[in-house]
Design an enzyme around this catalytic site. Structure first.
Site, PDB file in Angstrom:
ATOM      1  N   ARG A  76       0.874  -1.182   0.000  1.00 28.34           N
ATOM      2  CA  ARG A  76       0.000   0.000   0.000  1.00 28.34           C
ATOM      3  C   ARG A  76       0.901   1.220   0.000  1.00 28.34           C
ATOM      4  O   ARG A  76       1.694   1.421   0.920  1.00 28.34           O
ATOM      5  CB  ARG A  76      -0.924  -0.012   1.212  1.00 28.34           C
ATOM      6  CG  ARG A  76      -1.931   1.151   1.285  1.00 28.34           C
ATOM      7  CD  ARG A  76      -2.919   0.920   2.418  1.00 28.34           C
ATOM      8  NE  ARG A  76      -3.903   1.975   2.546  1.00 28.34           N
ATOM      9  CZ  ARG A  76      -3.900   2.910   3.499  1.00 28.34           C
ATOM     10  NH1 ARG A  76      -2.912   2.928   4.411  1.00 28.34           N
ATOM     11  NH2 ARG A  76      -4.850   3.811   3.573  1.00 28.34           N
ATOM     12  N   ASN A 153      -7.292   8.005   2.595  1.00 28.11           N
ATOM     13  CA  ASN A 153      -6.929   7.423   3.888  1.00 28.11           C
ATOM     14  C   ASN A 153      -7.769   8.002   5.025  1.00 28.11           C
ATOM     15  O   ASN A 153      -7.906   9.224   5.161  1.00 28.11           O
ATOM     16  CB  ASN A 153      -5.450   7.695   4.178  1.00 28.11           C
ATOM     17  CG  ASN A 153      -4.984   7.058   5.462  1.00 28.11           C
ATOM     18  OD1 ASN A 153      -4.894   5.835   5.546  1.00 28.11           O
ATOM     19  ND2 ASN A 153      -4.691   7.869   6.476  1.00 28.11           N
ATOM     20  N   GLU A 154      -8.338   7.145   5.842  1.00 21.83           N
ATOM     21  CA  GLU A 154      -9.005   7.501   7.094  1.00 21.83           C
ATOM     22  C   GLU A 154      -9.846   8.771   6.995  1.00 21.83           C
ATOM     23  O   GLU A 154      -9.658   9.719   7.778  1.00 21.83           O
ATOM     24  CB  GLU A 154      -7.961   7.628   8.212  1.00 21.83           C
ATOM     25  CG  GLU A 154      -7.202   6.334   8.460  1.00 21.83           C
ATOM     26  CD  GLU A 154      -6.156   6.434   9.563  1.00 21.83           C
ATOM     27  OE1 GLU A 154      -6.036   7.522  10.184  1.00 21.83           O
ATOM     28  OE2 GLU A 154      -5.462   5.428   9.814  1.00 21.83           O
ATOM     29  N   HIS A 220      -8.762   0.040   9.859  1.00 19.53           N
ATOM     30  CA  HIS A 220      -7.419   0.169  10.420  1.00 19.53           C
ATOM     31  C   HIS A 220      -7.491  -0.214  11.890  1.00 19.53           C
ATOM     32  O   HIS A 220      -8.287   0.347  12.651  1.00 19.53           O
ATOM     33  CB  HIS A 220      -6.896   1.595  10.245  1.00 19.53           C
ATOM     34  CG  HIS A 220      -6.695   1.980   8.819  1.00 19.53           C
ATOM     35  ND1 HIS A 220      -6.248   3.219   8.423  1.00 19.53           N
ATOM     36  CD2 HIS A 220      -6.876   1.273   7.672  1.00 19.53           C
ATOM     37  CE1 HIS A 220      -6.166   3.252   7.099  1.00 19.53           C
ATOM     38  NE2 HIS A 220      -6.540   2.088   6.626  1.00 19.53           N
ATOM     39  N   TYR A 222      -5.930  -0.441  15.403  1.00 20.16           N
ATOM     40  CA  TYR A 222      -4.961  -0.021  16.406  1.00 20.16           C
ATOM     41  C   TYR A 222      -5.579  -0.238  17.795  1.00 20.16           C
ATOM     42  O   TYR A 222      -6.097  -1.304  18.082  1.00 20.16           O
ATOM     43  CB  TYR A 222      -4.524   1.426  16.144  1.00 20.16           C
ATOM     44  CG  TYR A 222      -3.747   1.580  14.853  1.00 20.16           C
ATOM     45  CD1 TYR A 222      -2.442   1.110  14.740  1.00 20.16           C
ATOM     46  CD2 TYR A 222      -4.321   2.175  13.732  1.00 20.16           C
ATOM     47  CE1 TYR A 222      -1.718   1.225  13.556  1.00 20.16           C
ATOM     48  CE2 TYR A 222      -3.606   2.297  12.543  1.00 20.16           C
ATOM     49  CZ  TYR A 222      -2.306   1.827  12.468  1.00 20.16           C
ATOM     50  OH  TYR A 222      -1.606   1.935  11.290  1.00 20.16           O
ATOM     51  N   GLU A 249      -4.509  -1.167   7.592  1.00 18.57           N
ATOM     52  CA  GLU A 249      -3.392  -0.806   8.455  1.00 18.57           C
ATOM     53  C   GLU A 249      -3.577  -1.510   9.790  1.00 18.57           C
ATOM     54  O   GLU A 249      -4.709  -1.702  10.252  1.00 18.57           O
ATOM     55  CB  GLU A 249      -3.337   0.702   8.742  1.00 18.57           C
ATOM     56  CG  GLU A 249      -2.945   1.594   7.605  1.00 18.57           C
ATOM     57  CD  GLU A 249      -2.816   3.054   8.054  1.00 18.57           C
ATOM     58  OE1 GLU A 249      -2.675   3.288   9.293  1.00 18.57           O
ATOM     59  OE2 GLU A 249      -2.867   3.945   7.209  1.00 18.57           O
ATOM     60  N   TRP A 278       1.287  -1.549   8.995  1.00 15.31           N
ATOM     61  CA  TRP A 278       1.896  -0.213   8.986  1.00 15.31           C
ATOM     62  C   TRP A 278       3.160  -0.261   9.829  1.00 15.31           C
ATOM     63  O   TRP A 278       3.086  -0.621  10.998  1.00 15.31           O
ATOM     64  CB  TRP A 278       0.920   0.820   9.565  1.00 15.31           C
ATOM     65  CG  TRP A 278       1.473   2.204   9.439  1.00 15.31           C
ATOM     66  CD1 TRP A 278       2.365   2.820  10.282  1.00 15.31           C
ATOM     67  CD2 TRP A 278       1.208   3.137   8.382  1.00 15.31           C
ATOM     68  NE1 TRP A 278       2.687   4.078   9.817  1.00 15.31           N
ATOM     69  CE2 TRP A 278       1.973   4.301   8.657  1.00 15.31           C
ATOM     70  CE3 TRP A 278       0.411   3.121   7.238  1.00 15.31           C
ATOM     71  CZ2 TRP A 278       1.948   5.415   7.828  1.00 15.31           C
ATOM     72  CZ3 TRP A 278       0.386   4.235   6.419  1.00 15.31           C
ATOM     73  CH2 TRP A 278       1.151   5.369   6.710  1.00 15.31           C
TER      74      TRP A 278
END
Length: 448
Positions: A76, A153-154, A220, A222, A249, A278
């Site tokens: 990516r 992105n995001e 993503h 996290y 990610e 990531w």
């Protein structure tokens, strides 16, 4: 991801993605069918790769080969539309795609400027990101087998995320109306983590609004995803609903909490869904620990890099190369009957021009009865043009004479087939005449 972009954790809540709409006719190249990402030949393709911050480190293009050497089948690539960072123009994007193909990687391209829109004042909108893709469409055309477009992105932080469904749908439809048939990837809001379940609960609606039915959803993971139960529930709901999902990610640690990377890897393998960790190298802003290698050195893996590449359910153990790249060129197999000498024709055009330079395209056609393998193409420029960058091969230039040696992914041209080379070049004065004397392995070619 951008620096230590935030998220607010929340417990698992109610909601269902609902049934997915019936797929439309098969798209060219990579496409979605029955909730799975497939290649044009129907082969199931599962993303196994990492993120690379190209727009901030444009000189680190060797990273793509190093990422492939660690076993990845995809990368990516962080790009900018110019809103927040230096814009990656069409020539640069074409070069990135060529490098992905040279290293037999599927290329996921993303606009990073949309990060945290609604909460981050400097962020671009998804509409602006769509305009960027349209602006560089020439570099993307014909690459549907190799390229996934991650629109932005995001998009949306923890403010304004209620608009995610409408804005995402509009961006998807804008690209389809512009003629894009690529697989599109759309990121979740809430800094990509979807703790409000906005993407989860509206994914079916967004998918059905794509005329090509060729959209993949990306979460993503996290600090919000710090337990196996949360990881399994979130990803499982998409799979149960027949909607394509990938982890675009994730990391082993983060400023907003401690993600369960073991559960992310194990669940992705169990469900057969893709993931992209990531990130390769170059992190800052307090999240340097997310570097997989130190200082872009492929021989200096961090503990995170060791876990992702070489650990259980990691890249080396689970990645399968896209079949579009065919047989590994390192395994020539049976050379067979060499057949008759091949003939050739070459097409040439100027794609774009500016005051001091231009972008050109060369198409090599095999008009003979035997394959061209490991070819060398030469030509002569009439006006002192000088190549500054070329994709599809390796160029050397001596005065006006240019020689291009085939890249691994362009080396084989079957009878009736063709390969395309692209390049940027500088001009010595205003003239820009077409080259002449095209020859393959010293034998002259006709012009197409």
């Amino acid at each position: 991801m951008l620096g230590s972009g935030g998220a607010t954790a929340a417990g698992a809540g109610p909601g269902s993605t609902g049934p997915a709409a019936a797929p439309a006719a098969q798209a060219a190249g990579l496409h979605v069918s029955d909730g799975r990402l497939l290649e044009a030949n129907g082969n199931d393709f599962v993303l196994r790769g990492v993120n690379h911050a190209h727009t901030w480190y444009p000189g680190e293009t060797d990273a793509l080969g190093h990422i492939k050497a660690k076993g990845a089948n995809a990368v990516r690539v962080v790009l900018s539309d110019g809103t927040r960072w230096t814009r990656n123009d069409a020539a640069d994007v074409a070069h990135v795609i060529a490098l992905c193909k040279e290293h037999r990687l599927i290329c996921v391209l993303e606009v990073h400027d949309t990060t945290g829109y609604g909460e981050e004042g400097a962020a671009a909108t998804l509409d602006q990101a769509a305009d960027y893709w349209i602006g560089i469409q020439d570099a993307l055309a014909g690459q549907e087998d190799y390229v996934i477009l991650n629109i932005g992105n995001e998009p949306f932080g923890n403010t304004g995320y209620e608009q995610w469904t409408a804005h995402t749908t509009a961006a998807v439809q804008k690209l389809r109306n512009a003629g894009f048939q690529h697989t599109l990837m759309v990121d979740a809001p809430n800094w990509g983590q979807d703790w409000t379940f906005t993407m989860r609960d509206n994914a079916a609606q967004v998918f059905a609004a794509d005329p090509a039915r060729n959209t993949v959803f990306s979460v993503h993971m996290y600090g919000v995803f710090d337990t196996a139960a949360e990881v399994q529930d979130y990803l499982g709901r998409f799979v149960d609903a027949g909607l394509p999902i990938a982890v675009g990610e994730f990391g082993h640690n983060h400023s907003d909490g401690d993600p369960d990377e073991d559960a992310i890897l194990a669940t992705a393998e169990q469900l057969g869904i893709g993931y992209l960790g990531w990130s390769w190298s170059g992190n800052s802003g307090g999240v340097d620990y997310l570097d997989m290698v130190n200082g872009f050195d492929p021989d200096s893996l961090t503990s995170w890099g060791e876990r992702l590449f070489d650990g259980a359910n990691g890249i080396a153990a689970t990645a399968e190369e896209a079949t579009v790249y065919g047989e590994d060129p390192g395994d020539p197999g049976d050379p067979g009957d060499p057949g008759d000498p091949a003939a050739c024709e070459v097409g040439y055009r100027v794609v774009n021009a500016w005051g001091s330079g231009f972008q050109g395209e060369v198409v090599l056609h095999n008009t003979g009865s035997a394959a061209l393998d490991g070819w060398s193409l030469s030509w002569t420029f009439p006006d002192g043009q000088r190549i500054s960058n070329l994709w599809g091969g390796t160029a050397t230039q001596n005065g006006t004479e240019v020689t291009v040696e085939a890249a691994s992914y362009t080396a084989h041209v079957p009878p009736g087939g063709s390969v395309t080379l692209g390049f940027t070049a500088t001009l010595d004065g205003g003239a820009n005449g077409a080259p002449s004397g095209f020859a393959v392995d010293g034998t002259g070619c006709g012009t197409a």
